[in-house]
Write an enzyme that holds these catalytic residues in place. Structure first.
Site, PDB file in Angstrom:
ATOM      1  N   VAL A  77      46.485  -5.258-111.255  1.00  0.00           N
ATOM      2  CA  VAL A  77      46.961  -6.609-110.910  1.00  0.00           C
ATOM      3  C   VAL A  77      45.888  -7.637-111.264  1.00  0.00           C
ATOM      4  CG1 VAL A  77      47.532  -8.140-108.972  1.00  0.00           C
ATOM      5  CG2 VAL A  77      48.566  -5.871-109.109  1.00  0.00           C
ATOM      6  N   LEU A  79      43.396  -7.444-113.472  1.00  0.00           N
ATOM      7  CA  LEU A  79      43.159  -7.609-114.912  1.00  0.00           C
ATOM      8  C   LEU A  79      44.335  -8.288-115.606  1.00  0.00           C
ATOM      9  CD1 LEU A  79      41.364  -4.245-115.621  1.00  0.00           C
ATOM     10  CD2 LEU A  79      40.361  -6.515-115.453  1.00  0.00           C
ATOM     11  N   ARG A  83      44.368 -11.833-117.788  1.00  0.00           N
ATOM     12  CA  ARG A  83      45.081 -12.054-119.052  1.00  0.00           C
ATOM     13  C   ARG A  83      45.987 -13.276-118.952  1.00  0.00           C
ATOM     14  NH1 ARG A  83      49.353  -7.585-120.625  1.00  0.00           N
ATOM     15  NH2 ARG A  83      50.265  -8.493-118.755  1.00  0.00           N
ATOM     16  N   SER A 170      34.603  13.748-133.511  1.00  0.00           N
ATOM     17  CA  SER A 170      36.045  13.852-133.750  1.00  0.00           C
ATOM     18  C   SER A 170      36.597  12.635-134.488  1.00  0.00           C
ATOM     19  CB  SER A 170      36.774  13.975-132.406  1.00  0.00           C
ATOM     20  OG  SER A 170      36.500  12.843-131.590  1.00  0.00           O
ATOM     21  N   GLU A 195      37.093   5.405-114.025  1.00  0.00           N
ATOM     22  CA  GLU A 195      36.630   5.371-115.421  1.00  0.00           C
ATOM     23  C   GLU A 195      37.471   4.357-116.182  1.00  0.00           C
ATOM     24  OE1 GLU A 195      35.712   8.810-118.577  1.00  0.00           O
ATOM     25  OE2 GLU A 195      37.779   8.135-118.644  1.00  0.00           O
ATOM     26  N   ALA A 207      43.594   7.603-130.688  1.00  0.00           N
ATOM     27  CA  ALA A 207      43.195   8.476-129.568  1.00  0.00           C
ATOM     28  C   ALA A 207      44.421   9.099-128.890  1.00  0.00           C
ATOM     29  CB  ALA A 207      42.368   7.693-128.555  1.00  0.00           C
TER      30      ALA A 207
HETATM   31  P1  0O2 Z   1      53.089  -6.283-119.056  1.00  0.00           P
HETATM   32  O1  0O2 Z   1      53.109  -7.664-118.494  1.00  0.00           O
HETATM   33  O2  0O2 Z   1      53.907  -6.135-120.296  1.00  0.00           O
HETATM   34  O3  0O2 Z   1      51.711  -5.735-119.207  1.00  0.00           O
HETATM   35  P2  0O2 Z   1      52.530  -0.124-114.740  1.00  0.00           P
HETATM   36  O4  0O2 Z   1      52.292   0.647-113.466  1.00  0.00           O
HETATM   37  O5  0O2 Z   1      53.930   0.015-115.279  1.00  0.00           O
HETATM   38  O6  0O2 Z   1      52.077  -1.546-114.619  1.00  0.00           O
HETATM   39  P3  0O2 Z   1      51.151   1.987-116.062  1.00  0.00           P
HETATM   40  O7  0O2 Z   1      52.066   2.935-115.386  1.00  0.00           O
HETATM   41  O8  0O2 Z   1      49.722   2.061-115.722  1.00  0.00           O
HETATM   42  O9  0O2 Z   1      51.582   0.487-115.824  1.00  0.00           O
HETATM   43  O10 0O2 Z   1      51.207   2.180-117.585  1.00  0.00           O
HETATM   44  P4  0O2 Z   1      52.431   2.028-118.594  1.00  0.00           P
HETATM   45  O11 0O2 Z   1      53.721   2.009-117.859  1.00  0.00           O
HETATM   46  O12 0O2 Z   1      52.252   3.063-119.623  1.00  0.00           O
HETATM   47  O13 0O2 Z   1      52.178   0.645-119.323  1.00  0.00           O
HETATM   48  C1  0O2 Z   1      51.599  -0.469-118.677  1.00  0.00           C
HETATM   49  C2  0O2 Z   1      51.941  -1.732-119.387  1.00  0.00           C
HETATM   50  O14 0O2 Z   1      51.472  -1.684-120.724  1.00  0.00           O
HETATM   51  C3  0O2 Z   1      53.424  -1.977-119.416  1.00  0.00           C
HETATM   52  O15 0O2 Z   1      53.614  -3.358-119.205  1.00  0.00           O
HETATM   53  C4  0O2 Z   1      53.798  -1.625-120.858  1.00  0.00           C
HETATM   54  O16 0O2 Z   1      54.898  -2.368-121.301  1.00  0.00           O
HETATM   55  C5  0O2 Z   1      52.555  -2.018-121.595  1.00  0.00           C
HETATM   56  N1  0O2 Z   1      52.402  -1.275-122.840  1.00  0.00           N
HETATM   57  C6  0O2 Z   1      52.413   0.054-123.038  1.00  0.00           C
HETATM   58  N2  0O2 Z   1      52.238   0.344-124.332  1.00  0.00           N
HETATM   59  C7  0O2 Z   1      52.112  -0.851-124.977  1.00  0.00           C
HETATM   60  C8  0O2 Z   1      51.881  -1.222-126.351  1.00  0.00           C
HETATM   61  O17 0O2 Z   1      51.772  -0.379-127.249  1.00  0.00           O
HETATM   62  N3  0O2 Z   1      51.774  -2.555-126.603  1.00  0.00           N
HETATM   63  C9  0O2 Z   1      51.881  -3.497-125.631  1.00  0.00           C
HETATM   64  N4  0O2 Z   1      51.744  -4.792-125.942  1.00  0.00           N
HETATM   65  N5  0O2 Z   1      52.112  -3.191-124.338  1.00  0.00           N
HETATM   66  C10 0O2 Z   1      52.223  -1.882-124.026  1.00  0.00           C
HETATM   67  P5  0O2 Z   1      53.893  -3.923-117.765  1.00  0.00           P
HETATM   68  O18 0O2 Z   1      52.812  -3.488-116.859  1.00  0.00           O
HETATM   69  O19 0O2 Z   1      55.272  -3.533-117.343  1.00  0.00           O
HETATM   70  O20 0O2 Z   1      53.822  -5.439-117.931  1.00  0.00           O
HETATM   71  P1  0O2 Z   2      42.141  12.931-120.086  1.00  0.00           P
HETATM   72  O1  0O2 Z   2      42.492  12.451-118.755  1.00  0.00           O
HETATM   73  O2  0O2 Z   2      43.038  14.044-120.563  1.00  0.00           O
HETATM   74  O3  0O2 Z   2      42.008  11.833-121.090  1.00  0.00           O
HETATM   75  P2  0O2 Z   2      34.212  14.017-118.840  1.00  0.00           P
HETATM   76  O4  0O2 Z   2      35.239  14.888-119.558  1.00  0.00           O
HETATM   77  O5  0O2 Z   2      34.710  12.611-118.629  1.00  0.00           O
HETATM   78  O6  0O2 Z   2      33.682  14.546-117.583  1.00  0.00           O
HETATM   79  P3  0O2 Z   2      32.681  13.850-121.176  1.00  0.00           P
HETATM   80  O7  0O2 Z   2      33.410  14.859-122.002  1.00  0.00           O
HETATM   81  O8  0O2 Z   2      31.218  13.727-121.342  1.00  0.00           O
HETATM   82  O9  0O2 Z   2      32.928  14.048-119.668  1.00  0.00           O
HETATM   83  O10 0O2 Z   2      33.310  12.472-121.311  1.00  0.00           O
HETATM   84  P4  0O2 Z   2      33.773  11.730-122.556  1.00  0.00           P
HETATM   85  O11 0O2 Z   2      33.434  12.438-123.813  1.00  0.00           O
HETATM   86  O12 0O2 Z   2      33.274  10.354-122.357  1.00  0.00           O
HETATM   87  O13 0O2 Z   2      35.362  11.832-122.408  1.00  0.00           O
HETATM   88  C1  0O2 Z   2      36.035  11.210-121.382  1.00  0.00           C
HETATM   89  C2  0O2 Z   2      37.420  10.856-121.864  1.00  0.00           C
HETATM   90  O14 0O2 Z   2      37.329  10.157-123.119  1.00  0.00           O
HETATM   91  C3  0O2 Z   2      38.330  12.023-122.147  1.00  0.00           C
HETATM   92  O15 0O2 Z   2      38.926  12.434-120.979  1.00  0.00           O
HETATM   93  C4  0O2 Z   2      39.335  11.388-123.103  1.00  0.00           C
HETATM   94  O16 0O2 Z   2      40.252  10.573-122.416  1.00  0.00           O
HETATM   95  C5  0O2 Z   2      38.438  10.503-123.932  1.00  0.00           C
HETATM   96  N1  0O2 Z   2      37.940  11.217-125.119  1.00  0.00           N
HETATM   97  C6  0O2 Z   2      36.685  11.664-125.335  1.00  0.00           C
HETATM   98  N2  0O2 Z   2      36.596  12.250-126.538  1.00  0.00           N
HETATM   99  C7  0O2 Z   2      37.821  12.192-127.100  1.00  0.00           C
HETATM  100  C8  0O2 Z   2      38.365  12.619-128.362  1.00  0.00           C
HETATM  101  O17 0O2 Z   2      37.696  13.197-129.220  1.00  0.00           O
HETATM  102  N3  0O2 Z   2      39.696  12.367-128.565  1.00  0.00           N
HETATM  103  C9  0O2 Z   2      40.481  11.731-127.648  1.00  0.00           C
HETATM  104  N4  0O2 Z   2      41.759  11.523-127.941  1.00  0.00           N
HETATM  105  N5  0O2 Z   2      39.993  11.319-126.455  1.00  0.00           N
HETATM  106  C10 0O2 Z   2      38.689  11.540-126.188  1.00  0.00           C
HETATM  107  P5  0O2 Z   2      39.546  13.890-120.821  1.00  0.00           P
HETATM  108  O18 0O2 Z   2      38.569  14.708-120.067  1.00  0.00           O
HETATM  109  O19 0O2 Z   2      40.015  14.413-122.126  1.00  0.00           O
HETATM  110  O20 0O2 Z   2      40.736  13.624-119.838  1.00  0.00           O
END
Ligand code: 0O2
Ligand code: 0O2
Length: 260
Positions: A77, A79, A83, A170, A195, A207
């Site tokens: 809310v 952040l 915006r 990666s 985090e 990612a």
């Molecule tokens: P607004 O005003 O559009 O940001 P939530 O609990 O629903 O607030 P949650 O569950 O943490 O959020 O994550 P969720 O549902 O994946 O996405 C959060 C917000 O990011 C939603 O908007 C999505 O519409 C928006 N969102 C997700 N992917 C994208 C994207 O690729 N581009 C853009 N622009 N927005 C994206 P809110 O929160 O409903 O409202």
């Molecule tokens: P999730 O929830 O599946 O995303 P940590 O694992 O945090 O205790 P580490 O490995 O030192 O310790 O942390 P790091 O490398 O900062 O990674 C933390 C998170 O960053 C990951 O969470 C991912 O979300 C993201 N991340 C890190 N490296 C990569 C990568 O190579 N590819 C992608 N797609 N995401 C990455 P987790 O643990 O995967 O959990």
């Protein structure tokens, strides 16, 4: 909270012991049909007890996770409010959108086993139970958002990881902040770890897809796939650079027009 988790730990332990007992009783009944009736009564008793324990365990986790959920809801809310403020001022927002997730219980348990984190130390040692992700339009916005986070009085930054200047092998790029955030729950105050990952839309695209492909190889891709993923990460890097360059050019043109 610690005692609640210890209770969960015991529940997990007896859950597996009971599962083993049931398997043994079923096998024994197959080889010894005379004991079948007696064994079936015992199985029913164990199953009732086990399902009650699983229920207690679930409510323990719900209680444990609640402060984290609250932290995520509040931060989202706040952040989104920041915006909105940029938009009201007619300025471009460095925040495109914000998402949050609670780590699923199975993932918490799995990670605690891999990292050898005792259940009673989860609060101090597992940093990503609450995960917040802030997506930015341009790569320069990432640093602006990080500055906004550093200025916040409700967040205490514990440490930062800059995977944008120091790209992971990666190809992963993102800026991570591990923070403490205070929450009030009825008559108790908690400080939970959150985090925060800050990245551009393009970095997020890479990612998210790489993470979803990870299920098979768990990060240990065959060399050719690893190379191809690194290549796509490079393309994403170039896309971010090009978008910034286009924006700067447009801003320069607008400034020159204003000067005349
Ligand atoms: P607004 O005003 O559009 O940001 P939530 O609990 O629903 O607030 P949650 O569950 O943490 O959020 O994550 P969720 O549902 O994946 O996405 C959060 C917000 O990011 C939603 O908007 C999505 O519409 C928006 N969102 C997700 N992917 C994208 C994207 O690729 N581009 C853009 N622009 N927005 C994206 P809110 O929160 O409903 O409202
Ligand atoms: P999730 O929830 O599946 O995303 P940590 O694992 O945090 O205790 P580490 O490995 O030192 O310790 O942390 P790091 O490398 O900062 O990674 C933390 C998170 O960053 C990951 O969470 C991912 O979300 C993201 N991340 C890190 N490296 C990569 C990568 O190579 N590819 C992608 N797609 N995401 C990455 P987790 O643990 O995967 O959990």
């Amino acid at each position: 909270m610690f005692s609640k988790l210890n209770a969960s730990n015991n529940s997990w332990y007896s859950f597996f012991v009971n599962k083993f007992l049931i398997q043994f009783l079923v096998l024994d009944s197959l080889f010894n049909p005379f004991s079948m009736f007696h064994h079936s009564l015992m199985i029913q008793l164990i199953m009732t007890k086990t399902s009650n324990e699983v229920l207690v365990m679930r409510s323990d986790w719900d209680l444990f996770l609640f402060p984290y959920k609250l932290a995520l809801d509040e931060l989202k809310v706040k952040l989104k409010g920041q915006r909105e403020m940029y938009r009201l001022r007619g300025e471009a927002s460095p925040i495109e959108f914000v998402t949050g997730r609670l780590k699923p219980v199975e993932s918490i348990i799995q990670k605690s086993k891999i990292r050898k984190i005792a259940m009673e130390n989860l609060e101090e040692e597992m940093e990503d139970i609450a995960g917040l992700r802030i997506m930015c339009p341009f790569v320069e916005d990432v640093q602006e958002v990080v500055e906004l986070m550093r200025k916040r009085e409700d967040l205490e930054i514990i440490y930062e990881k800059d995977y944008i200047s120091h790209i992971k092998e990666s190809g992963y790029r993102s800026y991570h902040l591990v923070c403490k955030y205070p929450v009030d729950v009825i008559d108790q105050k908690y400080e939970v770890l959150v985090e925060i990952q800050v990245r551009t839309l393009a970095m997020n695209f890479w990612a998210s897809i790489e993470h979803s492909l990870n299920y098979k190889y768990k990060g240990d891709y065959p060399i050719e796939l690893k190379r191809r993923l690194q290549k796509t990460a490079k393309a994403v890097y170039q896309l971010d650079e090009e978008m910034s360059s286009i924006r700067n050019e447009i801003m320069d043109i607008s400034e020159q027009e204003q000067d005349h």
